[in-house]
Motif scaffolding. Structure first.
Motif, mmCIF file in Angstrom:
data_model
loop_
_atom_site.group_PDB
_atom_site.id
_atom_site.type_symbol
_atom_site.label_atom_id
_atom_site.label_comp_id
_atom_site.label_asym_id
_atom_site.label_seq_id
_atom_site.Cartn_x
_atom_site.Cartn_y
_atom_site.Cartn_z
ATOM 1 N N ALA A 277 0.817 -1.559 -0.249
ATOM 2 C CA ALA A 277 -0.225 0.056 0.242
ATOM 3 C C ALA A 277 0.759 1.117 0.330
ATOM 4 O O ALA A 277 -0.084 2.226 -0.635
ATOM 5 C CB ALA A 277 -0.811 -0.467 0.753
ATOM 6 N N SER A 278 1.901 1.079 0.472
ATOM 7 C CA SER A 278 3.027 2.215 0.605
ATOM 8 C C SER A 278 2.905 2.296 -0.759
ATOM 9 O O SER A 278 4.083 3.728 -1.594
ATOM 10 C CB SER A 278 4.386 1.961 1.250
ATOM 11 N N GLY A 279 3.231 1.575 -1.685
ATOM 12 C CA GLY A 279 4.193 1.596 -3.130
ATOM 13 C C GLY A 279 5.331 1.989 -3.474
ATOM 14 O O GLY A 279 6.162 2.321 -4.758
ATOM 15 N N GLU A 280 6.061 1.770 -2.396
ATOM 16 C CA GLU A 280 6.893 1.576 -1.992
ATOM 17 C C GLU A 280 8.153 -0.218 -2.750
ATOM 18 O O GLU A 280 8.030 -0.216 -1.672
ATOM 19 C CB GLU A 280 8.446 1.885 -0.831
ATOM 20 N N TRP A 281 8.629 -0.712 -4.216
ATOM 21 C CA TRP A 281 8.949 -1.360 -4.270
ATOM 22 C C TRP A 281 10.480 -1.353 -4.890
ATOM 23 O O TRP A 281 11.291 -0.836 -5.368
ATOM 24 C CB TRP A 281 7.802 -1.814 -5.775
ATOM 25 N N THR A 282 11.513 -2.298 -4.135
ATOM 26 C CA THR A 282 12.385 -2.160 -3.648
ATOM 27 C C THR A 282 12.695 -4.209 -5.080
ATOM 28 O O THR A 282 12.734 -5.008 -5.029
ATOM 29 C CB THR A 282 13.198 -2.866 -2.758
ATOM 30 N N PRO A 283 13.118 -3.138 -6.401
ATOM 31 C CA PRO A 283 14.235 -4.441 -7.115
ATOM 32 C C PRO A 283 15.031 -5.407 -6.153
ATOM 33 O O PRO A 283 15.442 -5.058 -5.910
ATOM 34 C CB PRO A 283 15.289 -3.623 -8.124
ATOM 35 N N ILE A 284 14.729 -6.529 -7.358
ATOM 36 C CA ILE A 284 15.550 -7.717 -5.915
ATOM 37 C C ILE A 284 16.490 -8.067 -7.944
ATOM 38 O O ILE A 284 16.266 -9.289 -8.376
ATOM 39 C CB ILE A 284 14.316 -9.278 -6.323
ATOM 40 N N PRO A 285 18.019 -7.669 -7.538
ATOM 41 C CA PRO A 285 18.369 -7.918 -9.059
ATOM 42 C C PRO A 285 19.178 -9.505 -8.598
ATOM 43 O O PRO A 285 19.398 -9.743 -10.327
ATOM 44 C CB PRO A 285 19.642 -6.127 -8.435
ATOM 45 N N ASP A 286 19.113 -10.273 -8.304
ATOM 46 C CA ASP A 286 19.963 -11.369 -8.506
ATOM 47 C C ASP A 286 18.464 -12.483 -8.882
ATOM 48 O O ASP A 286 18.842 -13.558 -8.567
ATOM 49 C CB ASP A 286 21.018 -11.922 -6.943
ATOM 50 N N ALA A 287 17.480 -12.106 -8.373
ATOM 51 C CA ALA A 287 16.096 -13.104 -8.436
ATOM 52 C C ALA A 287 16.728 -13.579 -9.890
ATOM 53 O O ALA A 287 17.171 -12.962 -11.350
ATOM 54 C CB ALA A 287 15.456 -12.473 -9.008
#
Length: 364
Positions: A277-287
């Protein structure tokens, strides 16, 4: 709902119109409860192939309906050198679907004409259960034309059509019209609210240029006419652009996962939000995502379902043949109102040449 404790995710996706059989459905299963690493099913080869409509499948969306699983998708084959302009003027107005009870054995595909006669296409269908209406709502993008002359391209709107069974549909209505291209709307329920993720081609919001990125909004229901902005430009600056959002709640209740397709570049990239709900999305570069994976969906699955999928072996005698012959829909003219029945139309259309790679209409 999952019949049992979810242990991971099934990812349904396609790859690229430039790849052999790239516009067919592929599966991969997560190696753990988080969708950070995946094992392709059937060695990464297509597990569902279309031999009807346009002969191609893009944007697959998985949904559970009681004891069955449905996969609905765009009926579109662009192929190398395909014609994007033609696909939004006189493309298929149907979506393609399959049904399964175990995720391994699937029905033959069927087409359901879902877009109205004035539509030039029906892209990226996604289905959600409406408690208010007590029915399934299928959202998709269409360009709408006022007459038979379609020399000038029209912008994409989000349409919605209700269905009790994914075979018959009520007349589609305009759901979201911003006066410019909006595509790929997906939804996630967070508490008592719904979050909508769409791809907007034009807006400059709060001084930031977010054209061609995912835009997150929040409303009280699927039908809420007053969604409020949460985050514009989801994925920036990690992505050059993004479309095809696939969003799902984390199995352990710790937030949510979001896949965004950086089309033409790296394909699907993974993001996580502790509080969506915050809209703060963190990338997961090692996925570790399947090679070339693009616009699709994530479905929670049990350990038994995951094992069953991994045991799958691609048997040619168990799969429908694929006729890749350039088949496409001619425009159909519907008469009357009410429900539209699914049907198979394999009439040959004109040859098409590519003009764009992002799917948004460009006047030629």
């Amino acid at each position: 709902m999952v019949n049992g404790d979810p242990a991971g995710y099934l990812l349904a996706y396609f790859t690229s119109e430039a790849a052999e059989n790239g516009e067919q459905v592929r599966f991969a299963v997560s190696t753990a409860a988080d969708p950070i690493s995946f094992t392709p099913v059937a060695g990464g080869k297509p597990v569902l192939e279309s031999n009807i409509g346009e002969g191609g499948v893009r944007d697959p969306f998985l949904v559970r309906d009681g004891g069955r699983i449905l996969l609905i998708a765009t009926d579109l084959r662009i192929g190398p050198g395909g014609d994007w302009a033609g696909s939004v003027r006189n493309g298929s107005r149907s979506i393609i679907a399959w049904e399964s009870r175990d995720l391994v054995n699937w029905s033959e595909p069927w087409l359901s004409e879902i877009a109205p006669p004035e539509a030039g296409n029906a892209w990226a269908p996604k289905a959600y259960w409406s408690q208010e209406r007590s029915t399934w709502l299928v959202y998709f993008a269409s360009a709408l034309y006022s007459g038979p002359e379609r020399g000038r391209g029209e912008y994409q709107r989000i349409m919605v059509a209700s269905t009790p069974d994914f075979r018959t549909y009520e007349d589609a209505e305009i759901y979201l019209d911003r006066g410019h291209d909006v595509i790929d709307s997906a939804f996630l329920q967070v508490g008592g609210e719904w979050h909508r993720f769409s791809v907007d081609a034009e807006p400059v919001i709060g001084g930031a240029d977010v054209r061609g990125f995912v835009y997150q909004e929040c409303g009280q229901s699927l039908d809420d006419p007053s969604y409020r902005p949460v985050r514009a430009g989801v994925g920036r600056p990690d992505l050059a652009h993004g479309e095809g959002p696939a969003v799902t709640s984390a199995l352990n209740g710790a937030g949510a996962w979001l896949l965004i397709d950086e089309f033409g570049l790296r394909g699907y990239r993974l993001f996580h939000a502790k509080d969506p709900a915050s809209g703060e999305w963190t990338p997961i570069p090692d996925a570790v995502l399947p090679a070339g994976a693009r616009h699709g969906s994530l479905l929670p699955i049990t350990a038994e379902e995951r094992d069953r999928l991994l045991r799958r072996r691609r048997r040619r005698d168990a799969l429908p043949r694929l006729f890749v012959d350039g088949t496409s829909h001619e425009r159909l003219i519907l008469s009357g109102t009410g429900r539209r029945n699914g049907g198979n139309d394999t009439r040959r259309g004109e040859s098409r040449r590519g003009v764009a790679d992002d799917g948004f209409e460009r006047d030629q």
